[in-house]
Design a protein around this motif. Sequence first.
Motif, PDB file in Angstrom:
ATOM      1  N   ASP A   1     -51.381  73.337 104.993  1.00  0.00           N
ATOM      2  CA  ASP A   1     -51.957  74.202 103.958  1.00  0.00           C
ATOM      3  C   ASP A   1     -51.598  75.670 104.149  1.00  0.00           C
ATOM      4  O   ASP A   1     -52.234  76.539 103.596  1.00  0.00           O
ATOM      5  CB  ASP A   1     -53.475  74.046 103.945  1.00  0.00           C
TER       6      ASP A   1
ATOM      7  N   ASP B   1     -50.833  77.392 100.805  1.00  0.00           N
ATOM      8  CA  ASP B   1     -52.060  77.578 100.015  1.00  0.00           C
ATOM      9  C   ASP B   1     -52.894  78.722 100.567  1.00  0.00           C
ATOM     10  O   ASP B   1     -53.423  79.545  99.820  1.00  0.00           O
ATOM     11  CB  ASP B   1     -52.930  76.308 100.043  1.00  0.00           C
ATOM     12  N   ARG B   2     -53.030  78.733 101.896  1.00  0.00           N
ATOM     13  CA  ARG B   2     -53.835  79.779 102.532  1.00  0.00           C
ATOM     14  C   ARG B   2     -53.204  81.148 102.305  1.00  0.00           C
ATOM     15  O   ARG B   2     -53.870  82.118 101.969  1.00  0.00           O
ATOM     16  CB  ARG B   2     -53.971  79.530 104.048  1.00  0.00           C
TER      17      ARG B   2
ATOM     18  N   LYS C   1     -51.254  82.071  99.930  1.00  0.00           N
ATOM     19  CA  LYS C   1     -51.427  82.484  98.541  1.00  0.00           C
ATOM     20  C   LYS C   1     -52.837  82.986  98.314  1.00  0.00           C
ATOM     21  O   LYS C   1     -53.054  83.991  97.645  1.00  0.00           O
ATOM     22  CB  LYS C   1     -51.161  81.290  97.612  1.00  0.00           C
ATOM     23  N   SER C   2     -53.822  82.268  98.875  1.00  0.00           N
ATOM     24  CA  SER C   2     -55.188  82.641  98.553  1.00  0.00           C
ATOM     25  C   SER C   2     -55.577  83.953  99.234  1.00  0.00           C
ATOM     26  O   SER C   2     -56.249  84.776  98.625  1.00  0.00           O
ATOM     27  CB  SER C   2     -56.169  81.499  98.808  1.00  0.00           C
ATOM     28  N   ILE C   3     -55.130  84.193 100.462  1.00  0.00           N
ATOM     29  CA  ILE C   3     -55.544  85.454 101.087  1.00  0.00           C
ATOM     30  C   ILE C   3     -54.786  86.655 100.524  1.00  0.00           C
ATOM     31  O   ILE C   3     -55.200  87.786 100.687  1.00  0.00           O
ATOM     32  CB  ILE C   3     -55.437  85.448 102.644  1.00  0.00           C
TER      33      ILE C   3
ATOM     34  N   GLN D   1     -53.964  86.743  97.220  1.00  0.00           N
ATOM     35  CA  GLN D   1     -54.158  86.594  95.778  1.00  0.00           C
ATOM     36  C   GLN D   1     -52.851  86.275  95.056  1.00  0.00           C
ATOM     37  O   GLN D   1     -52.597  86.744  93.949  1.00  0.00           O
ATOM     38  CB  GLN D   1     -54.799  87.854  95.208  1.00  0.00           C
ATOM     39  N   GLY D   2     -52.043  85.475  95.705  1.00  0.00           N
ATOM     40  CA  GLY D   2     -50.817  85.024  95.065  1.00  0.00           C
ATOM     41  C   GLY D   2     -49.647  85.983  95.206  1.00  0.00           C
ATOM     42  O   GLY D   2     -48.554  85.699  94.710  1.00  0.00           O
TER      43      GLY D   2
ATOM     44  N   SER E   1     -57.376  71.625 102.751  1.00  0.00           N
ATOM     45  CA  SER E   1     -58.388  72.682 102.661  1.00  0.00           C
ATOM     46  C   SER E   1     -59.467  72.688 103.737  1.00  0.00           C
ATOM     47  O   SER E   1     -60.013  71.665 104.092  1.00  0.00           O
ATOM     48  CB  SER E   1     -59.097  72.586 101.325  1.00  0.00           C
TER      49      SER E   1
END
Lengths: 375, 595
Positions: free
Chosen positions: B453, B456-457, B459-461, B463-464, B594
């Motif tokens: 992940d 994904d992580r 991107k999320s921290i 904000q893309g 996740s």
Amino acid sequence: MKQVKTPLSIYFHIPFCLQKCPYCAFYKETSHPEDLTDFYWRDLNQYSFDRNQFFVQSIYFGGGTPSLFPPVFFKNIIAQLKKNFIVSDTLEVTLEINPHTVSDSSLLSFKDAGITRPSFGVQSLFNTNLKKLGRLHSAEKALDVLAFARNHFTSYSADFIYGLPWQSLEDWEKQLTLILDLNVPHLSLYSLSLEKGTPFANRFHLDQLDQGEFYETTREVLISGGYQHYEISNFAKKESDFSQHNLAYWRGDSYLGLGPSAHGRLEISPQKWITSEGESHLNRWKKDGLNLHPISPQDRGIEMLLMALRLDAPFYENFLQKHTQQTFGDLLDSKNLRKYVEQKWLSFDKKSLHTTAHGRQFLNTLLCEILKLNI
Amino acid sequence: MKNIRNFAIIAHIDHGKSTLADRLIEFCGGLNSREMKSQVLDSMDIERERGITIKAQTVCLKYKAKDGQIYQLNLLDTPGHVDFTYEVSRSLFACEGSLLIVDAAQGVEAQTLANTYLAIDAGHEIIPILNKIDLPAADVPAVKKQIEDIIGLDTSDAVEASAKTGIGIQDILEKIVEKLPAPKGNPEEKLKALLIDSQYDSYLGVITLVRIKDGVLKKGDTVRFMAAKSTYKVDRLGIFSPKMTDLKQLSAGEIGFIITGMKNVADCQIGDTITGEKDLDATPLPGFRKVEPVVFSSFFPTDASDYPLLKSAVEKLSLNDASFTHEPEQSSALGYGIRCGFLGLLHMEVIQERLSREFDLDLINTAPSVAYEIYLMNGKMMPLHNPADYPDPTFIDYTKEPWIRVTIMLPDSYLGKVLELCTQRRGVQEDLTYVGSRAMLVYKLPLNEIVFDFYDRLKSITQGYAGFDYAPIGFEKGDLVKVSLLINEELVDALSFMAHRSQAEAKGRALCARLKDLIPKHQFKIPIQAAIGGKVIARETISALRKDVTAKCYGGDITRKKKLLEKQKKGKKKMRLFGKVEIPQNTFIKALKSE
Ligand SMILES: Nc1nc2c(ncn2[C@@H]2O[C@H](COP(=O)(O)OP(=O)(O)OP(=O)(O)O)[C@@H](O)[C@H]2O)c(=O)[nH]1
Ligand code: SF4
Ligand SMILES: [Mg+2]
């Protein structure tokens, strides 16, 4: 030749409430109650069948809050039905009543109008619960109404809800003791289910709550208090107190549903069934009425089983065959059936099926396993 | 041949390659407006739904340039996601030039860099295109500077365009004609063609995409596939315009398809050289570097009798996608299945989705794992693709795990969080540079720590706003252990995983906790345990279900009740029995995702 007539039940959906309870998914409007009698007769005439083959065993006014209507409204409907149908001597006429909508005198008038069985939506005996459930009556009012009913009706029922998201088992146990003291001949005790689209479903989750524990406690307390646990959520003192109307659903009898979002199942000729469903929208229903469809004997057979196994009573294969031409073998997975008979979830003696109390507790799982559902 | 131009469109994900391809096709009249839909080249359902390109596509266009001549333009649209880099490099071998698309509002990203270097390696002429200039946030001068400073490409010839509004489309076409070289090669010579790609079509069989290097290939010819050592008669050939269009012949410099009635999937090797039937001593063209899968996971059919179906589906898919490996596997808990190797997680998800969608298979997908090297006491090395095959630890001398070099581009305001993430994942920082307010971070990381992940992580921290690219850098020794999962006292191979010893306990605990939420209650209590060897390191218990029945039946509405039951039963069908416990099949993937 003497004809044996078939029992028939009739349901009226009366879709008006003063307010919307936040857990309730039934179809209702909070607009001013409107007399829909003519539309009910329109619905009735949409079914084409030979009325002389049937006798009416029960009538049920549900909702919504039907008790918002005056007694004369029901009196007229009952009279019309008696004119047009052969009616049983022991005709049961149920009216759902919200305690805040009635007084001693109106209860008497309902009785005069032909209501034989008031069914009171009490839901809880504690005001804190009633408030959170969005109900308009108080516990005191409900107790008054039940006390009056005890003196004036031989048959009546009360509804309660348990397994509320905030409820402790202790809260419910206390209520159960009070309920036993009321000595009501028939009780419907439902565990709350969070229905999609209701404010409760958005707000709560029931994961933490062990509804199984509530269910077991309910069953133990009521049985020791002299009740028969004759259906998953229903209890009665004697067999004559059972709900005839609901038994029609559970046993697989024919019933007509009149009104918006009302459902019906009718055997129009031997082993030929149709279903009906009223539009769940007042104006659309007024315009279009009921949707009628044929239903295959297999599907009707499956329906009969999934309802009948809710009862603490045997369901006979010859009844199934008589009304759907299906056998147990046609509808049940024999391997799984054997497995669950061994596990004592139900008993099977070739001619009948009967779920055990333990099995009924896991009825959804049991049905998934033994019914040949087409998925 | 001097009027042919073969080019690829390359870019970071979502910078607008497919949309630009639409405009070019439209401008050249490849499709009428009724046939034109957006991203026409993204033909798979899954591509259209996700709005991404997975498979490179080709289309042949006719363009009348300002010099009055008609040019044949062979365009290859390529994917942007890092998992599909191999598709890009394959396409590059078939052409002489590239359009490098850079989103003028986003700037240079990790794949912009990686793909440009691939194109430079392939000897391409590159035309930079600044796309999305219609956006208010577009900053052409700044992005040009990034292209010059970060990549080192001259931007004096760059075209400013909007694939959305159509600005600059003709300029691009003119630049292609003017700047990109015509293909070299000799139509008079013996046939030599490169097998670029293949596709399986249930009506037509294997469709092979080829680039003719020398000679002419005619319909009806018999050809030899050199590496596969087999010969086939060419039944049909032609081009995609973008509809499949039959022709009589393809000659040097052209890109097109051939259909041979080939049935044997193994005969179609991407990168193979195709020659005339009798031309036995031809020298093969340089093929592609074989890509090595980095993530492994197994597919098992929910219904064991579907195994043959799964097997043939995987074989068919591998025709379209030469980059994933597959071999049969047998698991004590899950029966017969197929162990597959993928280029990354998105690649894995895509394959899984295509299997269930295009072949209607219900599958269980086990937790992804990387390839380890286990050095045994007897001096031998054992490659480990599946934690289930982990040997008795007493036979193990030491274990090595794969490492990668990761390049992350991000706005510098997120730097702190990203550094923290990399450290958590056992990363070793190698470099940190700035271009304006953009930071470029280079880290060495164990692949194991990112397969799941990381993206994904990241991107999320951020904000893309961060993009990343990676390349393998080899194996290194590590203190690794196998964590086993037991459900109701039974070992579930499919959930076991490899972890660094320092993280084993925390990961085991987290996994038990997630399983507790994912596995439905049963009529009995279910213990869930994580263990290293015989030692339990984490435990959870799923309490017993005490009731499963709907309380109320309202007004005789049996229809709804029956539907609910059918839904429940359908859910049950998607479960797999482990001992006495039913586990929903998506649990295996969900449990490890996740945190
Ligand atoms: N405003 C604006 N949006 C654009 C332009 N070009 C593309 N887009 C949008 O950008 C998004 C990505 O476009 P695609 O063409 O799918 O990008 P791609 O590079 O092919 O993406 P992958 O194939 O997934 O790597 C879509 O939503 C397009 O509509 C442009 O010039 N202006
Ligand atoms: S009164 Fe009854 S029908 Fe009306 S909203 Fe409340 S629960 Fe629903
Ligand atoms: Mg694309």
